[in-house]
Write a protein that holds these residues in place. Structure first.
Motif, PDB file in Angstrom:
ATOM      1  N   PHE A 278      -5.843   3.916   7.090  1.00  0.00           N
ATOM      2  CA  PHE A 278      -5.155   2.830   6.384  1.00  0.00           C
ATOM      3  C   PHE A 278      -6.126   2.058   5.501  1.00  0.00           C
ATOM      4  N   ALA A 279      -7.324   1.813   6.028  1.00  0.00           N
ATOM      5  CA  ALA A 279      -8.313   1.061   5.249  1.00  0.00           C
ATOM      6  C   ALA A 279      -8.691   1.796   3.970  1.00  0.00           C
ATOM      7  N   MET A 280      -8.779   3.113   4.035  1.00  0.00           N
ATOM      8  CA  MET A 280      -9.130   3.898   2.855  1.00  0.00           C
ATOM      9  C   MET A 280      -7.992   3.910   1.837  1.00  0.00           C
ATOM     10  N   MET A 281      -6.770   4.118   2.328  1.00  0.00           N
ATOM     11  CA  MET A 281      -5.633   4.287   1.420  1.00  0.00           C
ATOM     12  C   MET A 281      -5.089   2.969   0.881  1.00  0.00           C
ATOM     13  N   ASN A 282      -5.534   1.862   1.443  1.00  0.00           N
ATOM     14  CA  ASN A 282      -4.984   0.572   1.020  1.00  0.00           C
ATOM     15  C   ASN A 282      -6.058  -0.428   0.619  1.00  0.00           C
ATOM     16  N   ARG A 283      -7.242   0.082   0.253  1.00  0.00           N
ATOM     17  CA  ARG A 283      -8.258  -0.802  -0.315  1.00  0.00           C
ATOM     18  C   ARG A 283      -7.782  -1.238  -1.703  1.00  0.00           C
ATOM     19  N   ASN A 284      -8.361  -2.314  -2.171  1.00  0.00           N
ATOM     20  CA  ASN A 284      -8.037  -2.842  -3.501  1.00  0.00           C
ATOM     21  C   ASN A 284      -6.552  -3.181  -3.641  1.00  0.00           C
ATOM     22  N   LYS A 285      -5.978  -3.712  -2.544  1.00  0.00           N
ATOM     23  CA  LYS A 285      -4.588  -4.161  -2.557  1.00  0.00           C
ATOM     24  C   LYS A 285      -4.489  -5.509  -1.863  1.00  0.00           C
ATOM     25  N   ARG A 286      -3.403  -6.202  -2.174  1.00  0.00           N
ATOM     26  CA  ARG A 286      -3.041  -7.401  -1.430  1.00  0.00           C
ATOM     27  C   ARG A 286      -1.737  -7.127  -0.687  1.00  0.00           C
ATOM     28  N   SER A 287      -1.532  -7.817   0.427  1.00  0.00           N
ATOM     29  CA  SER A 287      -0.354  -7.568   1.257  1.00  0.00           C
ATOM     30  C   SER A 287       0.606  -8.748   1.227  1.00  0.00           C
TER      31      SER A 287
ATOM     32  N   ASP B  38       3.792  -2.225  -4.942  1.00  0.00           N
ATOM     33  CA  ASP B  38       3.634  -0.992  -4.160  1.00  0.00           C
ATOM     34  C   ASP B  38       4.588  -1.017  -2.964  1.00  0.00           C
ATOM     35  N   LEU B  39       5.641  -0.197  -3.029  1.00  0.00           N
ATOM     36  CA  LEU B  39       6.616  -0.089  -1.948  1.00  0.00           C
ATOM     37  C   LEU B  39       6.389   1.160  -1.096  1.00  0.00           C
ATOM     38  N   THR B  40       5.250   1.810  -1.266  1.00  0.00           N
ATOM     39  CA  THR B  40       5.032   3.120  -0.659  1.00  0.00           C
ATOM     40  C   THR B  40       4.480   3.014   0.761  1.00  0.00           C
ATOM     41  N   THR B  41       4.617   4.139   1.496  1.00  0.00           N
ATOM     42  CA  THR B  41       4.114   4.211   2.863  1.00  0.00           C
ATOM     43  C   THR B  41       3.474   5.580   3.110  1.00  0.00           C
ATOM     44  N   ILE B  42       2.831   5.714   4.241  1.00  0.00           N
ATOM     45  CA  ILE B  42       2.213   6.936   4.765  1.00  0.00           C
ATOM     46  C   ILE B  42       1.044   7.360   3.870  1.00  0.00           C
ATOM     47  N   TYR B  43       1.114   8.514   3.164  1.00  0.00           N
ATOM     48  CA  TYR B  43      -0.062   9.038   2.453  1.00  0.00           C
ATOM     49  C   TYR B  43       0.102   9.102   0.935  1.00  0.00           C
ATOM     50  N   SER B  44       1.069   9.868   0.448  1.00  0.00           N
ATOM     51  CA  SER B  44       1.087  10.185  -0.989  1.00  0.00           C
ATOM     52  C   SER B  44       1.142   8.936  -1.857  1.00  0.00           C
ATOM     53  N   GLY B  45       2.044   8.018  -1.544  1.00  0.00           N
ATOM     54  CA  GLY B  45       2.162   6.810  -2.348  1.00  0.00           C
ATOM     55  C   GLY B  45       0.985   5.870  -2.211  1.00  0.00           C
ATOM     56  N   PRO B  46       0.587   5.525  -0.976  1.00  0.00           N
ATOM     57  CA  PRO B  46      -0.557   4.614  -0.848  1.00  0.00           C
ATOM     58  C   PRO B  46      -1.841   5.110  -1.493  1.00  0.00           C
ATOM     59  N   ILE B  47      -2.101   6.426  -1.454  1.00  0.00           N
ATOM     60  CA  ILE B  47      -3.312   6.921  -2.122  1.00  0.00           C
ATOM     61  C   ILE B  47      -3.177   6.754  -3.629  1.00  0.00           C
ATOM     62  N   ALA B  48      -1.986   7.054  -4.167  1.00  0.00           N
ATOM     63  CA  ALA B  48      -1.775   6.902  -5.614  1.00  0.00           C
ATOM     64  C   ALA B  48      -2.020   5.461  -6.049  1.00  0.00           C
ATOM     65  N   THR B  49      -1.463   4.504  -5.316  1.00  0.00           N
ATOM     66  CA  THR B  49      -1.628   3.108  -5.719  1.00  0.00           C
ATOM     67  C   THR B  49      -3.042   2.605  -5.455  1.00  0.00           C
ATOM     68  N   SER B  50      -3.722   3.185  -4.461  1.00  0.00           N
ATOM     69  CA  SER B  50      -5.124   2.792  -4.252  1.00  0.00           C
ATOM     70  C   SER B  50      -5.990   3.246  -5.421  1.00  0.00           C
TER      71      SER B  50
ATOM     72  N   SER C  60      -9.068  -3.364   2.591  1.00  0.00           N
ATOM     73  CA  SER C  60      -7.654  -3.318   2.947  1.00  0.00           C
ATOM     74  C   SER C  60      -7.230  -4.647   3.568  1.00  0.00           C
ATOM     75  N   PRO C  61      -6.010  -5.104   3.252  1.00  0.00           N
ATOM     76  CA  PRO C  61      -5.600  -6.442   3.694  1.00  0.00           C
ATOM     77  C   PRO C  61      -5.005  -6.459   5.095  1.00  0.00           C
ATOM     78  N   GLN C  62      -5.060  -7.616   5.701  1.00  0.00           N
ATOM     79  CA  GLN C  62      -4.289  -7.870   6.912  1.00  0.00           C
ATOM     80  C   GLN C  62      -2.807  -8.002   6.533  1.00  0.00           C
ATOM     81  N   LEU C  63      -1.939  -7.763   7.493  1.00  0.00           N
ATOM     82  CA  LEU C  63      -0.501  -7.838   7.236  1.00  0.00           C
ATOM     83  C   LEU C  63      -0.121  -9.236   6.760  1.00  0.00           C
ATOM     84  N   GLY C  64       0.441  -9.304   5.543  1.00  0.00           N
ATOM     85  CA  GLY C  64       0.887 -10.576   4.988  1.00  0.00           C
ATOM     86  C   GLY C  64      -0.232 -11.517   4.583  1.00  0.00           C
TER      87      GLY C  64
END
Length: 394
Positions: free
Chosen positions: A59-68, A12-24, A363-367
């Motif tokens: 950020f927590a909503m759009m990036n849950r179920n991800k690793r950083s 996932d190389l996305t940022t802001i809204y559209s991409g992060p929601i899609a990958t979430s 949602s993950p902590q940075l790195g």
């Protein structure tokens, strides 16, 4: 149970809204989503409003179920790391402006050479060609181009209005997630990945066309254009507030007339059909409006329910949380975020009988997962330490 996308690896190389929601959404369905972030972190990470202990609510909503994984793509060493990640991935998603991936050295031909089974999803504003292709694009820009802002126009002043949510971003996210799943299914048959381009403008036009753009389906002058409908009539003022109703079928209109004590309208030819109600619209709306005002909202809840009229009380944002239907469905999930504390988010909307969708991880902590992800993608401990020492990863 595991999710329906269990085993699918997403970069996932996305940022802001559209991409992060899609990958979430992919993560909600069990995909292993690795969020690649620059050393300073993604722009939404700090948050603009709601925060607790450094964790942003959006950020927590759009990036849950991800690793950083923190990766510096401005350096050649970072690009070499990305190349190896892509070699072991099923999907890569980005929402840069057109041309950015090529300038980074990861155009589609290069990606195919790295991994012929890779699905490359590119989310953008208006696609790679045309007079607007190089503009900076956000939700309001697409609301304007697509005509969505004109749907909300106040006819008394003809002033366009933006829909008060990031509609185009979010519907593009859903479209992107569906397109990615289709590409994964196609790969099962062909054995090959493919590039999938999803523009916010395409997504918005498709979304609007069946009802809001119906006047423009038929080409030519043989089909007369009709007056645009207004959803304002679905909101009715009562004696003490507001209620929403949407009668469509004849039985529902009859039920509404009975609920409002307007039974005399049942046999009135001026209001017997949708066309008749439209032709006598001003009179009809005045009669209906006056009738609603004779009852309290509570009285109408009982009367509309008894007569099987589609209706709902209009919730404030605060009232949504306590709505009995929302509670009965378990639509909102409360959980403890390890850094942000107690949180509430909507559950994944699809309910599967044999596979699970869930908030598998916060949602993950940075790195937070840099070393673990690199290890899984074949980097040994010495390589990982050297990359850390170089500042390539963190």
């Amino acid at each position: 149970m595991s999710g329906p996308l269990d085993g699918v690896r997403v970069i996932d190389l996305t940022t802001i809204y559209s991409g992060p929601i899609a990958t979430s959404i992919l993560g909600d369905h069990g995909a292993d989503v690795v969020k690649i972030e620059a050393p300073g972190g993604e722009a939404m990470r700090p948050g603009f409003r709601q925060r607790r202990n450094g964790v942003s609510g959006p950020f927590a909503m759009m990036n849950r179920n991800k690793r950083s994984l923190v990766l510096d793509l401005s350096e050649d060493s970072g690009k070499r790391v990305l190349e190896r990640l892509l070699g072991g991935a099923d999907v890569v998603v980005e929402n840069f402006r057109p041309g950015v991936m090529g300038r980074l050295g990861f155009g589609w031909e290069r990606m195919q050479a790295i991994n012929s089974r890779l699905i490359y999803a590119s989310i953008n504003g208006v696609g790679p060609t045309g007079p607007y292709a190089n503009r900076r694009v956000y939700d309001a820009v697409i609301q304007a181009i697509s005509g969505m802002a004109s749907l909300q126009a106040d006819p008394t002043v003809e002033r366009p209005q933006m829909i008060n949510t990031l509609m185009c971003d979010k519907l593009t996210s859903i479209t992107a997630a569906q397109n990615i799943c289709s590409a994964l299914y196609a790969r099962e048959k062909t054995g090959r990945g493919q590039r999938v381009e999803i523009s916010m403008l395409d997504s918005s036009l498709f979304f609007l066309w069946p009802d809001s753009m119906a006047n423009f389906t038929f080409i030519g002058d043989d089909i007369p254009k009709r007056q645009f409908g207004s959803h304002a009539y679905f909101v009715r003022q009562t004696k003490d507030g507001y209620i929403a109703t949407m009668p469509v079928q004849p039985a529902e209109w009859s039920g509404l007339f009975t609920a409002l004590e307007l039974d005399e309208l049942l046999g009135d030819e001026r209001f017997a059909t949708p066309r008749a109600r439209q032709e006598n619209g001003d009179l009809f709306q005045q009669l209906i409006t006056d009738a609603y005002a004779q009852f309290t909202t509570g009285e109408l809840v009982e009367r509309l329910g008894e007569n099987e009229v589609p209706f709902a009380e209009i919730n404030s944002r605060e009232a949504v949380i306590e709505d009995p239907q929302v509670k009965a469905m378990g639509a909102l999930v409360e959980f403890e975020h390890p850094y942000g504390g107690a949180m509430r988010q909507p559950r994944p909307p699809g309910r599967f009988s044999d596979t699970e969708t869930d908030i598998f991880r916060c949602s993950p902590q940075l790195g937070e997962h840099t070393d673990a992800v690199l290890d899984e993608y074949g980097f040994d401990s010495n390589e990982i330490q050297r990359l850390r020492d170089q500042g390539t990863v963190a």
